[in-house]
Design an enzyme around this catalytic site. Sequence first.
Site, PDB file in Angstrom:
ATOM      1  CE  LYS A   1      29.358 111.739  41.093  1.00  0.00           C
ATOM      2  NZ  LYS A   1      28.604 110.994  41.873  1.00  0.00           N
TER       3      LYS A   1
ATOM      4  NE  ARG B   1      26.657 111.459  38.061  1.00  0.00           N
ATOM      5  CZ  ARG B   1      27.554 112.586  37.557  1.00  0.00           C
ATOM      6  NH1 ARG B   1      27.319 113.493  37.075  1.00  0.00           N
ATOM      7  NH2 ARG B   1      28.721 111.446  36.972  1.00  0.00           N
TER       8      ARG B   1
ATOM      9  N   GLY C   1      32.915 105.408  43.962  1.00  0.00           N
ATOM     10  CA  GLY C   1      32.433 103.839  44.050  1.00  0.00           C
ATOM     11  C   GLY C   1      32.237 103.169  45.135  1.00  0.00           C
TER      12      GLY C   1
ATOM     13  CG  MET D   1      28.071 106.535  49.327  1.00  0.00           C
ATOM     14  SD  MET D   1      27.777 108.340  49.980  1.00  0.00           S
ATOM     15  CE  MET D   1      28.887 109.366  48.981  1.00  0.00           C
TER      16      MET D   1
ATOM     17  NE  ARG E   1      36.678 111.927  40.564  1.00  0.00           N
ATOM     18  CZ  ARG E   1      35.933 111.067  41.102  1.00  0.00           C
ATOM     19  NH1 ARG E   1      35.149 110.671  42.045  1.00  0.00           N
ATOM     20  NH2 ARG E   1      36.864 109.811  41.077  1.00  0.00           N
TER      21      ARG E   1
ATOM     22  CG  HIS F   1      37.578  99.887  42.644  1.00  0.00           C
ATOM     23  ND1 HIS F   1      38.395  99.034  43.676  1.00  0.00           N
ATOM     24  CD2 HIS F   1      36.647 100.602  43.722  1.00  0.00           C
ATOM     25  CE1 HIS F   1      38.291  99.216  45.102  1.00  0.00           C
ATOM     26  NE2 HIS F   1      37.333 100.683  44.689  1.00  0.00           N
TER      27      HIS F   1
ATOM     28  CB  SER G   1      60.468 118.425  75.415  1.00  0.00           C
ATOM     29  OG  SER G   1      59.698 117.493  74.454  1.00  0.00           O
TER      30      SER G   1
ATOM     31  CB  CYS H   1      60.378 114.713  72.152  1.00  0.00           C
ATOM     32  SG  CYS H   1      60.187 114.540  73.772  1.00  0.00           S
TER      33      CYS H   1
ATOM     34  CE1 TYR I   1      61.617 120.277  70.203  1.00  0.00           C
ATOM     35  CE2 TYR I   1      61.649 122.273  70.777  1.00  0.00           C
ATOM     36  CZ  TYR I   1      62.234 120.826  71.495  1.00  0.00           C
ATOM     37  OH  TYR I   1      62.705 120.609  71.915  1.00  0.00           O
TER      38      TYR I   1
HETATM   39  P1  ADP Z   1      30.445 108.176  41.010  1.00  0.00           P
HETATM   40  O1  ADP Z   1      30.826 108.671  41.763  1.00  0.00           O
HETATM   41  O2  ADP Z   1      30.928 106.554  41.813  1.00  0.00           O
HETATM   42  O3  ADP Z   1      32.075 107.661  39.687  1.00  0.00           O
HETATM   43  P2  ADP Z   1      28.718 108.719  38.799  1.00  0.00           P
HETATM   44  O4  ADP Z   1      27.668 109.381  39.774  1.00  0.00           O
HETATM   45  O5  ADP Z   1      30.047 109.793  38.878  1.00  0.00           O
HETATM   46  O6  ADP Z   1      29.309 108.004  39.697  1.00  0.00           O
HETATM   47  O7  ADP Z   1      27.923 107.777  38.130  1.00  0.00           O
HETATM   48  C1  ADP Z   1      28.207 106.324  37.534  1.00  0.00           C
HETATM   49  C2  ADP Z   1      28.277 106.184  36.253  1.00  0.00           C
HETATM   50  O8  ADP Z   1      27.369 107.211  35.386  1.00  0.00           O
HETATM   51  C3  ADP Z   1      29.689 107.609  35.312  1.00  0.00           C
HETATM   52  O9  ADP Z   1      29.971 106.879  34.993  1.00  0.00           O
HETATM   53  C4  ADP Z   1      29.315 108.877  35.207  1.00  0.00           C
HETATM   54  O10 ADP Z   1      30.105 109.530  34.226  1.00  0.00           O
HETATM   55  C5  ADP Z   1      27.260 108.261  34.168  1.00  0.00           C
HETATM   56  N1  ADP Z   1      26.703 109.072  34.835  1.00  0.00           N
HETATM   57  C6  ADP Z   1      26.748 109.583  35.271  1.00  0.00           C
HETATM   58  N2  ADP Z   1      25.144 109.939  34.710  1.00  0.00           N
HETATM   59  C7  ADP Z   1      24.948 110.452  33.723  1.00  0.00           C
HETATM   60  C8  ADP Z   1      24.161 111.109  32.533  1.00  0.00           C
HETATM   61  N3  ADP Z   1      23.526 111.684  33.630  1.00  0.00           N
HETATM   62  N4  ADP Z   1      23.983 110.524  31.708  1.00  0.00           N
HETATM   63  C9  ADP Z   1      25.370 109.735  31.666  1.00  0.00           C
HETATM   64  N5  ADP Z   1      25.816 109.372  31.853  1.00  0.00           N
HETATM   65  C10 ADP Z   1      26.232 109.833  33.405  1.00  0.00           C
HETATM   66 MG    MG Z   2      32.236 109.772  39.231  1.00  0.00          MG
END
Ligand code: ADP
Ligand code: MG
Length: 956
Positions: A80, A150, A159, A161, A394, A512, A843, A910, A930
């Site tokens: 990220k 984040r 989701g 962490m 990503r 999810h 083998s 094998c 192989y």
């Molecule tokens: P995850 O890795 O679980 O997706 P994120 O860190 O991406 O968690 O954040 C969870 C949610 O919060 C995401 O929908 C993200 O877009 C939103 N979010 C994170 N940072 C900001 C920010 N600075 N402003 C607005 N929304 C945010």
């Molecule tokens: Mg995210």
Amino acid sequence: MAKTMARKKTAVRAGSKKQAALKRRSTRRMSPSAKVAPRAGAARRGSRAPARGSRGKYVYFFGGGKADGDRTMKDLLGGKGANLAEMSRAGLPVPAGFTISTDACTLYYKQGRRTPASVDREMVENLRRLESAAGARLGDRDNPLLVSVRSGAKFSMPGMMDTILNLGMNDETVEGLKARTNNGRFAYDSYRRFIQMFGSVVREIPKAAFEHEFEGVKQAVGVHFDTDLDEDALRDVVERFKKVVRKRSGGDFPQDPLEQLRGARDAVFRSWNNARAIEYRRIYEIPDSIGTAVNVQMMVFGNTGERSATGVGFTRNPATGANEFYGEFLINAQGEDVVAGIRTPQPITELENVMPEAYRQLRQITNRLEKTYRDIQDFEFTIQDERLYMLQTRNGKRTGYAAVKIATDLVEERLITAKEAVLQVDPESLSQLLSPVFEPKAWQTLPVATKGLPASPGAASGQAVFTADHAVEWTRQGKQVILVRKETVPDDIHGMFVAQGILTATGGMTSHAAVVGRQMGKPSVVGAGALHISERTKSFTVNGQTVREGDYVSFDGLTGEVKIGQVATKPSEILQVVAGEMNPQDSDIYQRFDKLLTWADKFRRLGIRANADQPDQAETAYAFGARGIGLCRTEHMFFGEGRIAIVQRMILADNEADRRKALDELLPLQRKDFYGVFKAMHGEPVTIRTIDPPLHEFLPKREDLMVEIAKMEAQGKDGKEVEEKHALLRRVEQLHEFNPMLGHRGVRLGITYPEITEMQARAIIEAACQLAKEGTHVIPEIMIPLVGHVKELRDQKAVVDRVAAQVIKEQGVAVNYLVGTMIEVPRGATTADEIAQEAEFFSFGTNDLTQLTFGFSRDDIGKFLGAYQDKKILDKDPFATIDTVGVGQLVTLGVQKGRATRPKLKIGVCGEHGGDPSSIHFFDKAGLDYVSASPYRIPVARLAAAQAALQVKVGD
Ligand code: ADP
Ligand code: MG
Ligand code: MG
């Protein structure tokens, strides 16, 4: 016998290796489905961290068209953080912020879960920089800066962490925000969200405690949606939430923003080690040591009103791979609202109607991102008062179907080369393309109960269960289950992993359940709104029908159709083509699959052979691209129709003459088998192993016989029949061994009963002669198992040579053949130089080699492997992925010594490891010629071998 049969079954089923591993372990921690552990990366980081000491750089700023980091720095910044830096550099509208590196996380744990002062100082410095970039200050009553905190590791763990939004809110700043925006509702909505996130993440208060209060207020006001609450109601929520924090954590909600920030930062570090993150890493083989980064980023708001929104999307369809813009958004919402299923989001194409300018810009940016990353992008965005902000991008997770479609499309679009396409697809995901589809007739006879969103393709049929724990429990009892949930949460991951499919009532294509289902390659249908699910009564109703736990449900992950009842499945399109039941021209996916693997073949160095015992298996393997057989187990042929009786007669014979009589009867049957296998391989090399298991495996069990005899005698029977049973029992008792796996088997059998080797050698050479006469020239490779001493091999080789010479003379045709051995007992590896004096090929039998090196019985390892993994004594099941350090060393030694004697010695493997991608990387490096894998693993092996040759692992 039972053991051998079981082994045979697992050897030919699709994904057999995983299945076997699955049975062996406790179902809670099954074998991974994807990803290769990035060991190299971890080692690199590990060795660097101490040298940096505490004076290094731990915080990386991004914003205003610049960034300290870039997209190559995933090890340090997490995926990220690296991508936020990259987008920032590219001048995209990304809210400014900074990333606290994974090194800081490592230090946090090293110092007993404390963030060092030096890291904290650097964080505060960067916070000041962020404040001046934003023109607002954290905690400022008039113009407060709010940030998100984040999580983000090198590998995305959706989701798993924690993330906290709106940090910086307190009783003063909420009023400042209200005054500045002239929007009290928005200010208090943001505040209540923050208290809840802070409370649950930092103070670890169950979310339900907050939800209870929130529902209470909604009910009191008489509204259904969160958006219907006004400022006053939200003020009430805030007060209630503060009380929850005080009561549940024994401390007030902190008003000091810097205290909030430190708490949140450390909580994110901590969330690296929450139970579900650990479980996720285990499933996907992500090392525990790499840690997470923390991103602190200025907030933008999708919840200021009708002109704001938040959304997620993909540049292509991640389920089918179709080149179409794909995603969802919610008006007046924040963060996770879209994926949490709070309100039903709208498809992203709708955005064009609501906010055309923002939509146009989003398309433009995401197209550009796809070109930069040269892969499908999974992105998050927020629109604040019609201004677009990018929050994440990503490479998108995708199904096996989509992976193949996207890779081949990207090559056609000239975005990537064939080589890059080969590197882009996770080999393991190819096995999804071989997973079954419904028998169309059976499927059509059932009415459609409802239709949901087709989140992840594949046919799923099984018994309904309503909790992840039950899914695991029932699977352990050998049942096939469908996990039915209102929506799934990250805590359900263990249940999702074992289920045949996942069915949810709420949530969209990016919920999810959908994301995880696709990633696991699990058929999934989500958002089937007509399902009324009660977890309490463990049942659901749909259109007047009730389905209880244990009732059968079936669904099609490609169309979204759900039906009540059980439906038989049939082979996938690719399997149908391979079996000759479908024309390749009629199957788009087959053509792409074939194209990708043909590219892979150009890059790989390792040859690919199959473990196949019967002509039909050999044909399948050949159609999948195997060129040769690395292991044909002859004893499996002994279990065929009408053969076992002959085999038993051979074993029961107490003199050589009788034994030979029985063997003479087996000879034509074996010859026919070999003829069929040779023919199916079109002249490619075929390695045939002489008899391997202990003889008792071909006889009835001792206990069964005793019961039978007792019954017969009780019925007053006597005479010949009972006599025979007694004789059989005596022989079974004679053959009884304390340690059959270490007993009278393999080459030891051939040495004590040379007539068995003679018969097998004769059958092999006669079949080859017959084919030679028909114009097909095969070079049989006769393989003697379990050799630990060169003299064992010398003995058996003499038998084979003598018989072969005789047969060739009788038949009057020239046939070439080789005699070699399996290297599967440690002494075989350590004396490989001597053994190579006799052996014309090696083998590696890595199953037995693993058993004998560790001293673990592969049939009993399930009893302790779980504990070994929990205690981190072993990361992986050594029978699924080769232990490169210990067992691997014997392989390397065997190769060196063998080739020292015979430089051109042909060497393969094998064991089951021959179809495992990370093991294949090892075998490539070890210089094998192989790998041999079960037929359904051949495509996986071809792709993994190409990636090994290109020296890259998927995920790095
Ligand atoms: P995850 O890795 O679980 O997706 P994120 O860190 O991406 O968690 O954040 C969870 C949610 O919060 C995401 O929908 C993200 O877009 C939103 N979010 C994170 N940072 C900001 C920010 N600075 N402003 C607005 N929304 C945010
Ligand atoms: Mg995210
Ligand atoms: Mg063996």
